[in-house]
Design an enzyme around this catalytic site. Structure first.
Site, mmCIF file in Angstrom:
data_model
loop_
_atom_site.group_PDB
_atom_site.id
_atom_site.type_symbol
_atom_site.label_atom_id
_atom_site.label_comp_id
_atom_site.label_asym_id
_atom_site.label_seq_id
_atom_site.Cartn_x
_atom_site.Cartn_y
_atom_site.Cartn_z
ATOM 1 N N CYS A 33 0.812 -1.226 0.000
ATOM 2 C CA CYS A 33 0.000 0.000 0.000
ATOM 3 C C CYS A 33 0.838 1.264 0.000
ATOM 4 C CB CYS A 33 -0.918 0.010 1.220
ATOM 5 S SG CYS A 33 0.017 -0.033 2.758
ATOM 6 N N CYS A 102 -1.256 -5.001 7.612
ATOM 7 C CA CYS A 102 -0.908 -3.710 8.234
ATOM 8 C C CYS A 102 -0.158 -3.941 9.545
ATOM 9 C CB CYS A 102 -2.158 -2.891 8.503
ATOM 10 S SG CYS A 102 -3.288 -2.804 7.097
HETATM 11 FE FE1 FES Z 1 -1.275 0.336 4.382
HETATM 12 FE FE2 FES Z 1 -2.803 -0.661 6.244
HETATM 13 S S1 FES Z 1 -3.371 -0.240 4.195
HETATM 14 S S2 FES Z 1 -0.700 -0.284 6.352
#
Ligand code: FES
Length: 144
Positions: A33, A102
């Site tokens: 992400c 995450c």
């Molecule tokens: Fe990036 Fe949670 S979506 S750390």
């Protein structure tokens, strides 16, 4: 979707900030992400006396940063190293499956900060591997 603990840790994050004279600092990024977490540690006599973080990421990342920094304060380096992202997620009463990655940021940032501490003090901490980015950089240097 999120537990009460996750929501509370996200809405009222603890240990946010930096430690000016930190003994170890670790920064990691989540390749999925692009979010980034930085952890600062104050270590005395092999004990983590203080831990703070800065997280540029989602709510689950902020919640896991809060929980991890709370969990490691007062712990020995060896005990802190035993904490996994699963432990942090469990302490938060779970994370949705799509958010489990995450929690890996917190575990990896802690290990990166401990690696930094070990490097600065020329210590070998059993079971502690160099952060992936460091290992890759060193490998590239050797390859050149
Ligand atoms: Fe990036 Fe949670 S979506 S750390």
């Amino acid at each position: 979707m999120y537990s009460e603990k996750v929501l509370n840790c996200f809405m009222n994050p603890q240990n946010v900030g930096e430690i000016q004279d930190a003994d170890g600092v670790g920064t990691v990024g989540n390749p999925r992400c692009g979010d980034i977490m930085k952890i600062y540690l104050k270590i005395e006599d092999n004990i983590i006396r203080d831990a703070k973080f800065k997280t540029f990421g989602c709510g689950a990342a902020v919640a896991t940063s809060t929980m991890l920094t709370q969990m490691i304060q007062g712990k020995s380096i060896d005990d802190a190293l035993q904490i996994t992202n699963q432990d942090v997620a469990k302490a938060l009463d779970g994370l949705p499956p799509v958010k489990m990655h995450c929690s890996c940021l917190a575990e990896e940032a802690l290990k990166a900060a401990l690696w930094d501490y070990a490097q600065k003090n020329q210590l070998t901490i059993e079971g502690l591997e160099p952060p992936k980015s460091v290992a890759e950089e060193e490998h590239e240097e050797i390859a050149e």
